[in-house]
Design a protein around this motif. Sequence first.
Motif, PDB file in Angstrom:
ATOM      1  N   ASP A 181     -27.986 -31.149 -25.071  1.00  0.00           N
ATOM      2  CA  ASP A 181     -27.274 -32.156 -25.858  1.00  0.00           C
ATOM      3  C   ASP A 181     -25.811 -31.786 -26.054  1.00  0.00           C
ATOM      4  N   GLY A 182     -25.441 -30.582 -25.685  1.00  0.00           N
ATOM      5  CA  GLY A 182     -24.051 -30.186 -25.776  1.00  0.00           C
ATOM      6  C   GLY A 182     -23.883 -28.684 -25.758  1.00  0.00           C
ATOM      7  N   ALA A 183     -22.633 -28.263 -25.587  1.00  0.00           N
ATOM      8  CA  ALA A 183     -22.299 -26.838 -25.551  1.00  0.00           C
ATOM      9  C   ALA A 183     -21.185 -26.543 -26.534  1.00  0.00           C
ATOM     10  N   VAL A 184     -21.307 -25.410 -27.198  1.00  0.00           N
ATOM     11  CA  VAL A 184     -20.268 -24.892 -28.088  1.00  0.00           C
ATOM     12  C   VAL A 184     -19.715 -23.630 -27.446  1.00  0.00           C
ATOM     13  N   VAL A 185     -18.397 -23.546 -27.338  1.00  0.00           N
ATOM     14  CA  VAL A 185     -17.755 -22.390 -26.720  1.00  0.00           C
ATOM     15  C   VAL A 185     -17.030 -21.585 -27.797  1.00  0.00           C
ATOM     16  N   VAL A 186     -17.278 -20.284 -27.819  1.00  0.00           N
ATOM     17  CA  VAL A 186     -16.706 -19.380 -28.815  1.00  0.00           C
ATOM     18  C   VAL A 186     -15.654 -18.499 -28.154  1.00  0.00           C
ATOM     19  N   SER A 187     -14.532 -18.314 -28.841  1.00  0.00           N
ATOM     20  CA  SER A 187     -13.499 -17.406 -28.336  1.00  0.00           C
ATOM     21  C   SER A 187     -12.695 -16.859 -29.501  1.00  0.00           C
ATOM     22  N   THR A 188     -12.085 -15.710 -29.286  1.00  0.00           N
ATOM     23  CA  THR A 188     -11.049 -15.243 -30.201  1.00  0.00           C
ATOM     24  C   THR A 188      -9.727 -15.868 -29.763  1.00  0.00           C
ATOM     25  N   PRO A 189      -8.685 -15.793 -30.586  1.00  0.00           N
ATOM     26  CA  PRO A 189      -7.400 -16.387 -30.199  1.00  0.00           C
ATOM     27  C   PRO A 189      -6.680 -15.633 -29.087  1.00  0.00           C
ATOM     28  N   GLN A 190      -7.175 -14.461 -28.721  1.00  0.00           N
ATOM     29  CA  GLN A 190      -6.496 -13.607 -27.757  1.00  0.00           C
ATOM     30  C   GLN A 190      -6.539 -14.205 -26.353  1.00  0.00           C
ATOM     31  N   ASP A 191      -5.441 -14.114 -25.631  1.00  0.00           N
ATOM     32  CA  ASP A 191      -5.346 -14.719 -24.301  1.00  0.00           C
ATOM     33  C   ASP A 191      -6.414 -14.209 -23.346  1.00  0.00           C
ATOM     34  N   VAL A 192      -6.720 -12.911 -23.400  1.00  0.00           N
ATOM     35  CA  VAL A 192      -7.681 -12.343 -22.457  1.00  0.00           C
ATOM     36  C   VAL A 192      -9.072 -12.936 -22.671  1.00  0.00           C
ATOM     37  N   ALA A 193      -9.407 -13.309 -23.901  1.00  0.00           N
ATOM     38  CA  ALA A 193     -10.689 -13.967 -24.166  1.00  0.00           C
ATOM     39  C   ALA A 193     -10.616 -15.444 -23.826  1.00  0.00           C
ATOM     40  N   LEU A 194      -9.483 -16.067 -24.122  1.00  0.00           N
ATOM     41  CA  LEU A 194      -9.338 -17.497 -23.879  1.00  0.00           C
ATOM     42  C   LEU A 194      -9.420 -17.848 -22.399  1.00  0.00           C
ATOM     43  N   LYS A 195      -8.899 -16.971 -21.543  1.00  0.00           N
ATOM     44  CA  LYS A 195      -8.942 -17.270 -20.107  1.00  0.00           C
ATOM     45  C   LYS A 195     -10.373 -17.417 -19.619  1.00  0.00           C
ATOM     46  N   ASP A 196     -11.265 -16.563 -20.107  1.00  0.00           N
ATOM     47  CA  ASP A 196     -12.669 -16.684 -19.724  1.00  0.00           C
ATOM     48  C   ASP A 196     -13.318 -17.882 -20.404  1.00  0.00           C
ATOM     49  N   THR A 222      -8.200 -10.753 -43.765  1.00  0.00           N
ATOM     50  CA  THR A 222      -7.631 -10.691 -45.108  1.00  0.00           C
ATOM     51  C   THR A 222      -7.879  -9.305 -45.679  1.00  0.00           C
ATOM     52  N   CYS A 223      -6.784  -8.596 -45.948  1.00  0.00           N
ATOM     53  CA  CYS A 223      -6.893  -7.230 -46.469  1.00  0.00           C
ATOM     54  C   CYS A 223      -7.564  -7.260 -47.845  1.00  0.00           C
ATOM     55  N   PRO A 224      -8.656  -6.517 -48.034  1.00  0.00           N
ATOM     56  CA  PRO A 224      -9.334  -6.528 -49.333  1.00  0.00           C
ATOM     57  C   PRO A 224      -8.532  -5.863 -50.440  1.00  0.00           C
ATOM     58  N   ALA A 225      -7.545  -5.024 -50.078  1.00  0.00           N
ATOM     59  CA  ALA A 225      -6.755  -4.312 -51.082  1.00  0.00           C
ATOM     60  C   ALA A 225      -5.568  -5.137 -51.575  1.00  0.00           C
ATOM     61  N   CYS A 226      -4.848  -5.778 -50.611  1.00  0.00           N
ATOM     62  CA  CYS A 226      -3.625  -6.498 -51.004  1.00  0.00           C
ATOM     63  C   CYS A 226      -3.713  -8.001 -50.784  1.00  0.00           C
ATOM     64  N   ASN A 227      -4.831  -8.460 -50.223  1.00  0.00           N
ATOM     65  CA  ASN A 227      -5.058  -9.893 -49.994  1.00  0.00           C
ATOM     66  C   ASN A 227      -4.074 -10.512 -49.000  1.00  0.00           C
ATOM     67  N   THR A 228      -3.506  -9.661 -48.118  1.00  0.00           N
ATOM     68  CA  THR A 228      -2.574 -10.149 -47.098  1.00  0.00           C
ATOM     69  C   THR A 228      -3.349 -10.604 -45.863  1.00  0.00           C
ATOM     70  N   ASN A 229      -2.953 -11.752 -45.335  1.00  0.00           N
ATOM     71  CA  ASN A 229      -3.586 -12.271 -44.124  1.00  0.00           C
ATOM     72  C   ASN A 229      -2.871 -11.747 -42.886  1.00  0.00           C
ATOM     73  N   THR A 230      -3.636 -11.243 -41.921  1.00  0.00           N
ATOM     74  CA  THR A 230      -3.083 -10.753 -40.664  1.00  0.00           C
ATOM     75  C   THR A 230      -3.846 -11.376 -39.501  1.00  0.00           C
ATOM     76  N   HIS A 231      -3.111 -11.988 -38.586  1.00  0.00           N
ATOM     77  CA  HIS A 231      -3.726 -12.581 -37.399  1.00  0.00           C
ATOM     78  C   HIS A 231      -3.726 -11.528 -36.287  1.00  0.00           C
ATOM     79  N   ILE A 232      -4.751 -10.702 -36.290  1.00  0.00           N
ATOM     80  CA  ILE A 232      -4.810  -9.548 -35.400  1.00  0.00           C
ATOM     81  C   ILE A 232      -4.830  -9.966 -33.934  1.00  0.00           C
ATOM     82  N   PHE A 233      -5.554 -11.020 -33.612  1.00  0.00           N
ATOM     83  CA  PHE A 233      -5.692 -11.455 -32.221  1.00  0.00           C
ATOM     84  C   PHE A 233      -4.845 -12.692 -31.900  1.00  0.00           C
ATOM     85  N   GLY A 234      -3.932 -13.032 -32.772  1.00  0.00           N
ATOM     86  CA  GLY A 234      -3.146 -14.249 -32.589  1.00  0.00           C
ATOM     87  C   GLY A 234      -3.596 -15.304 -33.583  1.00  0.00           C
TER      88      GLY A 234
END
Length: 299
Positions: A181-196, A222-234
């Motif tokens: 009935d359909g497909a769901v595709v999972v990826s991280t934001p990183q280019d090396v994962a997105l290409k596949d 989200t850092c549990p100590a300072c609550n700062t958001n970091t986009h590690i993979f983009g």
Amino acid sequence: MKNRAFCTFRSLLHENPLGLPRSGSRNIPEIPRRARGLPQKQPIQNVSKIIAVSSAKGGVGKSTIAVNLALAFARQGLRTGILDTDIFGPSIPTLLNLSGEPRLSESQQLIPLTNYGVKAMSIGFLTAESQPVAWRGLMVMKALQQLLYKTDWGGLDILVLDLPPGTGDVQLTITQEVVLDGAVVVSTPQDVALKDAVKGVTMFKLVNVPILGMIQNMSVFTCPACNTNTHIFGAKGVKRACENLDIPFLGNIPLDADVCADADRGKPSVVSQPDSAVATSFMSLAEKIKLKIGLKSAT
């Protein structure tokens, strides 16, 4: 090694009632399957809807996503199952904290194991945890077909297929022989994962499987100590890919240490932290997918 069920399973592998597609071909044939002497796509008995969760890339959290989606469907009142189609590296037994040999029904079908309200089947239930499955392609395809069609699901509203990495024999066997009935595709934001991931999307398009959309996993930390958001993979790689491919963007799942820890101990976040932000994200994703495939929550 497991005994009766595994021996029965091995004997079933010598049958090939469905007719295997040729492996190694570079192009997907355009000639209709019937004209090529191959069987038509067929549903899985007593299963209403079937979706595939794919990534075409290992290490992006696809199995964790698949399990949490299945648990979210179950929380919404749907009779839910999940089939681990990764013959060489099954993850479902660990993720759902399941072990033991499946019983056989009177018709010699495998009876799924159940935890958290979700029925599950995996080659991992039929082999010892440390035992590698050292099979060539033909045996793998036969094993997959037996898992697909020789499992007694006992009536499901939705079955989630957790696909292995890649776009090879397993994926083509499923997409060419199962009514999806359909497909769901999972990826991280990183280019090396997105290409596949893009290759995976293209494969589903080539075999005319509806693409329900893409999920961006590990989107932000989200850092549990300072609550700062970091986009590690983009930041927005998957969303941009969806725009380029003209397919839906389903949503984000954050990079959260608790999600990993929950998965490793066999109690995924939808169960262990039902009121958490990440569990809410999975519930929202499940709602979107249900709408796309025409499924309503049980009342």
